[in-house]
Write a protein that holds these residues in place. Sequence first.
Motif, mmCIF file in Angstrom:
data_model
loop_
_atom_site.group_PDB
_atom_site.id
_atom_site.type_symbol
_atom_site.label_atom_id
_atom_site.label_comp_id
_atom_site.label_asym_id
_atom_site.label_seq_id
_atom_site.Cartn_x
_atom_site.Cartn_y
_atom_site.Cartn_z
ATOM 1 N N ALA A 1 -29.089 37.105 16.017
ATOM 2 C CA ALA A 1 -29.698 37.119 14.680
ATOM 3 C C ALA A 1 -29.440 35.805 13.956
ATOM 4 N N HIS A 2 -28.233 35.282 14.092
ATOM 5 C CA HIS A 2 -27.858 34.013 13.453
ATOM 6 C C HIS A 2 -28.721 32.867 13.981
ATOM 7 N N VAL A 3 -28.826 32.780 15.308
ATOM 8 C CA VAL A 3 -29.608 31.708 15.928
ATOM 9 C C VAL A 3 -31.096 31.858 15.603
ATOM 10 N N GLY B 1 -26.265 25.419 4.285
ATOM 11 C CA GLY B 1 -25.319 26.174 3.471
ATOM 12 C C GLY B 1 -25.016 27.528 4.076
ATOM 13 N N TYR B 2 -26.068 28.234 4.514
ATOM 14 C CA TYR B 2 -25.867 29.537 5.140
ATOM 15 C C TYR B 2 -25.048 29.399 6.422
ATOM 16 N N ASN B 3 -25.343 28.385 7.236
ATOM 17 C CA ASN B 3 -24.623 28.189 8.490
ATOM 18 C C ASN B 3 -23.131 27.970 8.228
ATOM 19 N N MET B 4 -22.825 27.199 7.182
ATOM 20 C CA MET B 4 -21.418 26.948 6.856
ATOM 21 C C MET B 4 -20.733 28.228 6.393
ATOM 22 N N VAL B 5 -21.389 28.985 5.521
ATOM 23 C CA VAL B 5 -20.805 30.236 5.019
ATOM 24 C C VAL B 5 -20.584 31.215 6.172
ATOM 25 N N ALA B 6 -21.565 31.308 7.071
ATOM 26 C CA ALA B 6 -21.448 32.229 8.203
ATOM 27 C C ALA B 6 -20.272 31.842 9.100
ATOM 28 N N ASN B 7 -20.131 30.548 9.368
ATOM 29 C CA ASN B 7 -19.040 30.106 10.236
ATOM 30 C C ASN B 7 -17.675 30.261 9.565
ATOM 31 N N SER C 1 -33.125 16.881 16.256
ATOM 32 C CA SER C 1 -33.210 18.272 15.797
ATOM 33 C C SER C 1 -32.648 19.222 16.848
ATOM 34 N N LEU C 2 -32.949 18.967 18.122
ATOM 35 C CA LEU C 2 -32.472 19.842 19.196
ATOM 36 C C LEU C 2 -30.960 19.742 19.363
ATOM 37 N N THR C 3 -30.420 18.514 19.434
ATOM 38 C CA THR C 3 -28.979 18.369 19.665
ATOM 39 C C THR C 3 -28.174 18.887 18.482
ATOM 40 N N GLU C 4 -28.726 18.763 17.268
ATOM 41 C CA GLU C 4 -28.034 19.294 16.093
ATOM 42 C C GLU C 4 -27.943 20.808 16.167
ATOM 43 N N LYS C 5 -29.050 21.454 16.501
ATOM 44 C CA LYS C 5 -29.052 22.917 16.603
ATOM 45 C C LYS C 5 -28.101 23.387 17.704
ATOM 46 N N MET C 6 -28.127 22.717 18.857
ATOM 47 C CA MET C 6 -27.258 23.124 19.947
ATOM 48 C C MET C 6 -25.783 22.960 19.570
ATOM 49 N N ASP C 7 -25.467 21.907 18.851
ATOM 50 C CA ASP C 7 -24.091 21.691 18.401
ATOM 51 C C ASP C 7 -23.652 22.820 17.478
ATOM 52 N N TYR C 8 -24.478 23.152 16.500
ATOM 53 C CA TYR C 8 -24.134 24.197 15.534
ATOM 54 C C TYR C 8 -24.063 25.574 16.196
ATOM 55 N N PHE C 9 -25.050 25.894 17.041
ATOM 56 C CA PHE C 9 -25.090 27.215 17.660
ATOM 57 C C PHE C 9 -23.918 27.415 18.618
ATOM 58 N N CYS C 10 -23.605 26.396 19.388
ATOM 59 C CA CYS C 10 -22.506 26.518 20.353
ATOM 60 C C CYS C 10 -21.155 26.606 19.638
ATOM 61 N N ALA C 11 -21.020 25.939 18.493
ATOM 62 C CA ALA C 11 -19.792 26.062 17.718
ATOM 63 C C ALA C 11 -19.609 27.503 17.226
ATOM 64 N N SER C 12 -20.698 28.121 16.778
ATOM 65 C CA SER C 12 -20.630 29.525 16.355
ATOM 66 C C SER C 12 -20.265 30.431 17.523
ATOM 67 N N THR C 13 -20.783 30.098 18.709
ATOM 68 C CA THR C 13 -20.487 30.898 19.901
ATOM 69 C C THR C 13 -18.998 30.881 20.221
ATOM 70 N N VAL C 14 -18.349 29.722 20.053
ATOM 71 C CA VAL C 14 -16.911 29.622 20.329
ATOM 72 C C VAL C 14 -16.116 30.527 19.391
ATOM 73 N N ILE C 15 -16.469 30.519 18.097
ATOM 74 C CA ILE C 15 -15.745 31.358 17.133
ATOM 75 C C ILE C 15 -15.913 32.835 17.478
ATOM 76 N N LEU C 16 -17.158 33.235 17.786
ATOM 77 C CA LEU C 16 -17.405 34.636 18.122
ATOM 78 C C LEU C 16 -16.698 35.032 19.409
ATOM 79 N N HIS C 17 -16.631 34.117 20.369
ATOM 80 C CA HIS C 17 -15.942 34.447 21.619
ATOM 81 C C HIS C 17 -14.440 34.546 21.403
ATOM 82 N N SER C 18 -13.919 33.747 20.473
ATOM 83 C CA SER C 18 -12.498 33.868 20.139
ATOM 84 C C SER C 18 -12.213 35.230 19.514
ATOM 85 N N ILE C 19 -13.139 35.709 18.678
ATOM 86 C CA ILE C 19 -12.983 37.048 18.100
ATOM 87 C C ILE C 19 -13.031 38.106 19.198
#
Length: 286
Positions: free
Chosen positions: A175-177, A188-194, A128-146
């Motif tokens: 807010a996302h995290v 589903g929400y995580n995919m739509v947000a990303n 559960s922890l590694t899954e969340k960290m993977d998803y959250f850090c992936a979102s961080t990369v997209i936001l940092h690219s923006i």
Amino acid sequence: MVNSAIALLAFLPALPLPICLLLNYQGWTCRDDCKYECMWVTVGLYLREGYRVPQFHGKWPFSRFLFFQEPASAVASFLNGLANLVMLSRYRTSVPASSPMYHTCVAFAWVSLNAWFWSTVFHTRDTSLTEKMDYFCASTVILHSIYLCCVRTLGLQRPAVASAFGGLLLLLLAAHVSYLSLVHFDYGYNMVANVAMGLVNLVWWLGWCLWNRPQLPHVWKCAVVMVLLQGLAFLELLDFPPIFWVLDAHAIWHISTIPIHFLFFSFLMDDSLYLLKDTPIPLKVD
């Protein structure tokens, strides 16, 4: 059929103590190994009866190798991180720290490295922890690219705007995290947000590239990267059982993104050096 699989587990031999100790050393408990064996018994029953390969909690069965739960994706994630590390080293060697985009680009590289680290950990050991960290850090990369795009397009002339926008992006990430961690971990929400963040990133970068193409010949690299990233993301839609129980669409996607890091950092180096040459040197007044 599932009941039959559970019944068959009663006939599975108990694991010898050395194997249990080895599994524990690799992060696997005997309970985890029991679930793993049960999964393969279930897969065998499904295939024997002519059914399709089943998914378990939305995930395909993978053949474990040593302590790697998803070997192909774990190795591909590691290679993506290695590509980032190599290009970060080249960037820092080639671009002086006085370049206006230097610190923002270096920060983006470290954010990406962190994301690929957690992607490697998650595909090595799915918890559960590694899954969340993977998803959250992936979102961080997209936001940092923006944010990187914002600094390049607006922030060099209006630093206050870039700072305010960066603060807004941090609030969005928090807010996302918080929602996924404290309210409901909604795939589903995580995919739509990303996807939404990815589209903003794509449109902003591409628009800037097209607008500045005449005077900045190197922007073609950035444009190609953005198009490739969006195109390769469709590999995730090709959901099929792992080939040889190792290689699935997700792993192929991770493998295909490895060369992209070299091209994008090549663009960042060219652009940072261009900005360094374009920055006027203040004249000394005696």
